[in-house]
Every structure is written in structure tokens, then in C-alpha cells.
Design an enzyme around this catalytic site. Structure first.
Site, short mmCIF file in Angstrom:
data_model
loop_
_atom_site.label_atom_id
_atom_site.label_comp_id
_atom_site.label_asym_id
_atom_site.label_seq_id
_atom_site.Cartn_x
_atom_site.Cartn_y
_atom_site.Cartn_z
N LYS A 159 1.35 -7.62 4.51
CA LYS A 159 0.29 -8.25 3.72
C LYS A 159 0.65 -8.23 2.24
O LYS A 159 1.08 -7.19 1.71
CB LYS A 159 -1.05 -7.54 3.98
CG LYS A 159 -1.07 -6.06 3.61
CD LYS A 159 -2.40 -5.46 4.05
CE LYS A 159 -2.71 -4.12 3.50
NZ LYS A 159 -2.68 -3.95 2.06
N CYS A 219 -6.96 -0.46 -0.58
CA CYS A 219 -6.66 -1.29 0.61
C CYS A 219 -7.55 -0.98 1.80
O CYS A 219 -7.88 -1.88 2.58
CB CYS A 219 -5.19 -1.16 0.96
SG CYS A 219 -4.16 -1.97 -0.28
N ASP A 237 -1.21 0.74 5.52
CA ASP A 237 -0.27 1.01 4.41
C ASP A 237 0.22 2.45 4.30
O ASP A 237 0.37 2.98 3.19
CB ASP A 237 -0.91 0.59 3.07
CG ASP A 237 -1.25 -0.88 3.03
OD1 ASP A 237 -0.97 -1.60 4.00
OD2 ASP A 237 -1.82 -1.32 2.00
C1 C5J Z 1 -3.14 0.39 -1.23
C2 C5J Z 1 -2.76 0.23 -3.60
N1 C5J Z 1 -2.52 0.34 -0.07
N2 C5J Z 1 -3.52 1.27 -3.90
N3 C5J Z 1 -2.52 -0.14 -2.33
O1 C5J Z 1 -4.22 0.92 -1.33
O2 C5J Z 1 -2.23 -0.42 -4.49
#
Ligand code: C5J
Length: 229
Positions: A129, A162, A24
Site C-alpha cells: 500500500k 495506519c 505494516d
Molecule cells: C504506519 C506510519 N504504518 N506511521 N505508518 O503507521 O507512517
């Protein structure tokens, strides 16, 4: 097999069975005007992860390691967005609303894409995802197993959300995870620390925690050996 300095103990890296998983590293989390900022976060806190991840990515590509990227986000019609996720956090703008980089966390929008510094190369799988975990409602497990991957070197954001969720999912599926402290980031320094401690506690209950330089050195040494052979 190179032994990588890590906690709670050395990680025996098997490059032919390892993949670099970059979680991400999207504009929506790392740049102003995206989803991360809509939740009230200082997105500048994540940017220290970019330079080490970029060096690691270059070493991984040069050594032929499998590289996989993930992106958190949703279909433009939001049919895969749980109503609870949409309202969670009471953001100033919700998922699907229009922000400075297009609709927040929506596939195909500028903010949903990976930051230019770490942009995927042709042939590197990108996993879209809808959840926090990289395995939930994705084909990541299938792709890893088809490539014979057993170890994951994990980078990305955010450490306690995540990254942690994905490492726990991977661990349950039998993958050995080495999480790189300098390549994962959080909006909260205390969660960065605790997120990593949770992974390596109790003898490495979810995996190992190390640093990118050690992995880069091992990949470069293996690459040099192969060139001589
Ligand atoms: C991730 C989030 N990628 N913090 N998403 O950690 O909402």
C-alpha cells in the site's frame, strides 16, 4: 458464535467470515535504521506487539483463518509517492533515501519487508500500500470480498496512523473491526491510548477493542471442536 470480551461490548466472532489483518509490521517501522527511526522515533516502543501477534498468528493459521499482511511503501521509481508525503515530518532521511536497511519504504528493499518473527506464510496475501490506509490504491477490498470476509481482527503499527486509517476505511466499507490492544503499537503512549479510545468511543463508532488472548482462546476452542466433529 464465540463472544469475545471487548469494548464497548462483546464482539461476536464468526471465524468463517473473519480475517486477521496485520498492518505494516515491517523492519522499517520496528527495527533501528529504518523509516520510523528517521522520523526521530524510538522504534523499541513497538516491539511489545510482536510476541502477542506471533501467538495470535499461530492460532489463526492453525484454525484456518484467512491471514492478510500489509506493507507501506513505494515503487522504486517513487512514481506513486506524493511529493507532500516525501517531505512530511522533515525526516533525517526521506522515503527513497538509502538507510541502514536499504532505501526507506521502497518495495523490494530489506527494510520494507515484514519482520522475520511475523513473516507471511506461503499463500497469505501481502498487500503493498502506498498510503496509510490499507484500502487506498490496493486490492484489499476485492480480496476480502472474494473470500466472504465480513470481520477483521486487526493488529499492527502504528495505532494512530495506519491502524486507525485502515479501520476507518474498513468500517466505511461495512467490515466489523476488532482491534487488539496488545497487538497494536505506537511510538507515543498517549496516541496508543487515544487511538484506541477513538475506535471504541460512542458505542464503537469505528469498531471494537479487545485483547489477543480472548481471540486465541476462541480460535483454539473452535479448532478443537472441529477436530472432534
Ligand atoms: C504506519 C506510519 N504504518 N506511521 N505508518 O503507521 O507512517
Amino acid at each position: 458464535m464465540p463472544l469475545i470480551d471487548a469494548q464497548p461490548y462483546q464482539f461476536a466472532l464468526a471465524p468463517s467470515e473473519a480475517a486477521l489483518l496485520i498492518i505494516d509490521m515491517q523492519r522499517d517501522f520496528l527495527e533501528p535504521g529504518g523509516f520510523g527511526e528517521s522520523l526521530g522515533n524510538d522504534v523499541g516502543l513497538l516491539r511489545c506487539t510482536i510476541a502477542p501477534t506471533r501467538r495470535l498468528l499461530a492460532a489463526a493459521r492453525a484454525s484456518g483463518l484467512t491471514v492478510i499482511h500489509t506493507r507501506e511503501g513505494h515503487r522504486p521509481d517513487l512514481a506513486d509517492l506524493a511529493p507532500a508525503k516525501k517531505v512530511r515530518g522533515k525526516p533525517s532521511l526521506a522515503i527513497g533515501d538509502v538507510g541502514a536497511m536499504g532505501r526507506l519504504l521502497v518495495r523490494g528493499e530489506p527494510g520494507h519487508d515484514i519482520i522475520p518473527e511475523l513473516y507471511p506464510a506461503a499463500g497469505e496475501p501481502v498487500i503493498d500500500k502506498p498510503g496509510k490506509g490499507a484500502f487506498y490504491a490496493t486490492d484489499l477490498d476485492t480480496i476480502l470480498r472474494h473470500r466472504g470476509v465480513k470481520q477483521l481482527i486487526v493488529c499492527g503499527v502504528t495505532t494512530e496512523v495506519c491502524v486507525n486509517t485502515s479501520v476507518r476505511e474498513a468500517n466505511d466499507r461495512g467490515f466489523d473491526c476488532l482491534v487488539l490492544e496488545d497487538c497494536v503499537g505506537s511510538y507515543f503512549p498517549e496516541f496508543q491510548e487515544m487511538g484506541l479510545r477513538m475506535i471504541k468511543a460512542q458505542g464503537g463508532i469505528f469498531g471494537w477493542v479487545g485483547q489477543s488472548d480472548a481471540v486465541i482462546a476462541a480460535l483454539r476452542a473452535g479448532h478443537a471442536e472441529r477436530r472432534v466433529a
